[in-house]
Design a protein around this motif. Structure first.
Motif, PDB file in Angstrom:
ATOM      1  N   ASP A 226       1.025  -7.741   0.043  1.00  0.00           N
ATOM      2  CA  ASP A 226       1.097  -7.538  -1.411  1.00  0.00           C
ATOM      3  C   ASP A 226      -0.233  -7.001  -1.954  1.00  0.00           C
ATOM      4  OD1 ASP A 226       3.690  -8.478  -1.396  1.00  0.00           O
ATOM      5  OD2 ASP A 226       3.123 -10.529  -1.921  1.00  0.00           O
ATOM      6  N   ASN A 227      -1.346  -7.575  -1.508  1.00  0.00           N
ATOM      7  CA  ASN A 227      -2.652  -7.132  -1.988  1.00  0.00           C
ATOM      8  C   ASN A 227      -2.960  -5.699  -1.554  1.00  0.00           C
ATOM      9  OD1 ASN A 227      -3.239  -9.543  -3.325  1.00  0.00           O
ATOM     10  ND2 ASN A 227      -4.133 -10.475  -1.492  1.00  0.00           N
ATOM     11  N   LEU A 228      -2.572  -5.356  -0.327  1.00  0.00           N
ATOM     12  CA  LEU A 228      -2.776  -3.991   0.127  1.00  0.00           C
ATOM     13  C   LEU A 228      -1.915  -3.021  -0.684  1.00  0.00           C
ATOM     14  CD1 LEU A 228      -2.919  -4.466   3.996  1.00  0.00           C
ATOM     15  CD2 LEU A 228      -4.804  -3.826   2.488  1.00  0.00           C
ATOM     16  N   SER A 229      -0.712  -3.425  -1.019  1.00  0.00           N
ATOM     17  CA  SER A 229       0.164  -2.577  -1.832  1.00  0.00           C
ATOM     18  C   SER A 229      -0.414  -2.378  -3.227  1.00  0.00           C
ATOM     19  CB  SER A 229       1.555  -3.212  -1.918  1.00  0.00           C
ATOM     20  OG  SER A 229       2.415  -2.424  -2.720  1.00  0.00           O
ATOM     21  N   ARG A 230      -0.940  -3.446  -3.808  1.00  0.00           N
ATOM     22  CA  ARG A 230      -1.564  -3.314  -5.136  1.00  0.00           C
ATOM     23  C   ARG A 230      -2.798  -2.419  -5.064  1.00  0.00           C
ATOM     24  NH1 ARG A 230      -0.861  -9.114  -4.884  1.00  0.00           N
ATOM     25  NH2 ARG A 230       1.061  -9.732  -5.972  1.00  0.00           N
ATOM     26  N   ALA A 231      -3.551  -2.556  -4.002  1.00  0.00           N
ATOM     27  CA  ALA A 231      -4.757  -1.734  -3.867  1.00  0.00           C
ATOM     28  C   ALA A 231      -4.405  -0.256  -3.748  1.00  0.00           C
ATOM     29  CB  ALA A 231      -5.555  -2.193  -2.649  1.00  0.00           C
ATOM     30  N   THR A 232      -3.415   0.080  -2.950  1.00  0.00           N
ATOM     31  CA  THR A 232      -3.027   1.486  -2.801  1.00  0.00           C
ATOM     32  C   THR A 232      -2.408   2.033  -4.077  1.00  0.00           C
ATOM     33  OG1 THR A 232      -0.901   0.776  -1.860  1.00  0.00           O
ATOM     34  CG2 THR A 232      -2.678   1.295  -0.323  1.00  0.00           C
ATOM     35  N   ALA A 233      -1.688   1.163  -4.829  1.00  0.00           N
ATOM     36  CA  ALA A 233      -1.096   1.621  -6.087  1.00  0.00           C
ATOM     37  C   ALA A 233      -2.160   1.879  -7.142  1.00  0.00           C
ATOM     38  CB  ALA A 233      -0.091   0.592  -6.592  1.00  0.00           C
ATOM     39  N   ALA A 234      -3.242   1.089  -7.125  1.00  0.00           N
ATOM     40  CA  ALA A 234      -4.298   1.247  -8.129  1.00  0.00           C
ATOM     41  C   ALA A 234      -5.361   2.246  -7.710  1.00  0.00           C
ATOM     42  CB  ALA A 234      -4.957  -0.106  -8.393  1.00  0.00           C
ATOM     43  N   ALA A 235      -5.318   2.724  -6.482  1.00  0.00           N
ATOM     44  CA  ALA A 235      -6.343   3.657  -6.005  1.00  0.00           C
ATOM     45  C   ALA A 235      -6.214   4.998  -6.726  1.00  0.00           C
ATOM     46  CB  ALA A 235      -6.203   3.860  -4.504  1.00  0.00           C
ATOM     47  N   PRO A 236      -7.339   5.638  -7.035  1.00  0.00           N
ATOM     48  CA  PRO A 236      -7.287   6.950  -7.702  1.00  0.00           C
ATOM     49  C   PRO A 236      -6.654   7.995  -6.793  1.00  0.00           C
ATOM     50  CG  PRO A 236      -9.529   6.432  -7.015  1.00  0.00           C
ATOM     51  CD  PRO A 236      -8.729   5.195  -6.789  1.00  0.00           C
ATOM     52  N   ALA A 237      -5.774   8.795  -7.372  1.00  0.00           N
ATOM     53  CA  ALA A 237      -5.084   9.814  -6.581  1.00  0.00           C
ATOM     54  C   ALA A 237      -6.059  10.879  -6.087  1.00  0.00           C
ATOM     55  CB  ALA A 237      -3.971  10.446  -7.406  1.00  0.00           C
TER      56      ALA A 237
END
Length: 213
Positions: A82-93
């Motif tokens: 879950d934390n990795l998913s949140r991190a990738t979702a919040a990462a700048p494109a």
């Protein structure tokens, strides 16, 4: 020598009635042996079937024990996923700093590798797309929202992905569902398809949920 002069005890011939009685006894004994053999054969077959059923049951239980031995460990790792998913979702494109780009790529690769390890061990992610039909056995309805572009009761948004281990639910996907149309009858299980089965599934997994609009 005439027949009258032959001694009566020269030939030992049993009376006709006695011969027939011996044949009847032999036939009766043979039928009894056949019946006993058939009974023993049926008993052997029954014991063999019971032993085979016991063997299959023990094998199935052993396979289940091996298959679900990692269930608790897998559940503990879901927070990491879950934390990795949140991190990738919040990462700048797109970021000008190469270090930031490399960091984002590293996090994405880590998440991909973790999900790959899940898949290889039978842990499958449940991540319905917008508009997918609500599945009360895999989804947990957190709330309702008006959805003009999806059917009533369909998934609008996934708040948290779910997981299943070899077909057994480990954690339901927490979703937002489209509210039913205005004026639709209330209090009907068909009108609110996620109100019953989803709650039972969530309670079985130890979760609490809110189905308020």
């Amino acid at each position: 020598m005439s027949e009258d002069n032959i001694p009566s005890d020269e030939f030992d011939i049993p009376p006709a009635g006695q011969a027939q009685g011996a044949d009847g006894a032999s036939a009766e004994s043979l039928e009894s042996l056949k019946a006993e053999a058939a009974g023993l054969r049926e008993q052997v077959l029954r014991y063999a079937a019971e032993m085979e059923n016991t063997r299959r049951r023990a094998e199935r239980e052993a396979n289940d024990a091996r298959a679900y031995a990692i269930q608790k460990f897998a559940r503990d790792l879901l927070g990491v996923a879950d934390n990795l998913s949140r991190a990738t979702a919040a990462a700048p494109a797109d970021h000008a700093d190469p270090a930031v780009k490399n960091f984002v790529v590293g996090v994405q690769m880590t998440e991909k590798e973790l999900l790959g390890a899940f898949e290889r061990n039978g842990l499958k992610k449940i991540d319905p797309a917008k508009g997918d039909k609500f599945d009360p056995h895999k989804h947990q309805a957190m709330m309702e929202q008006p959805g003009t572009d999806v059917a009533p009761g369909a998934v609008i948004q996934v708040l948290q992905a779910g997981y299943e281990l070899l077909g057994r639910l480990v954690r339901p996907a927490m979703v937002v569902v489209a509210a039913k149309a205005a004026g639709a009858p209330a209090g009907d299980g068909a009108a609110n398809p996620y109100a019953n089965a989803a709650n039972e599934e969530g309670e079985a997994s130890g979760g609490a949920f809110d189905t308020r609009a």
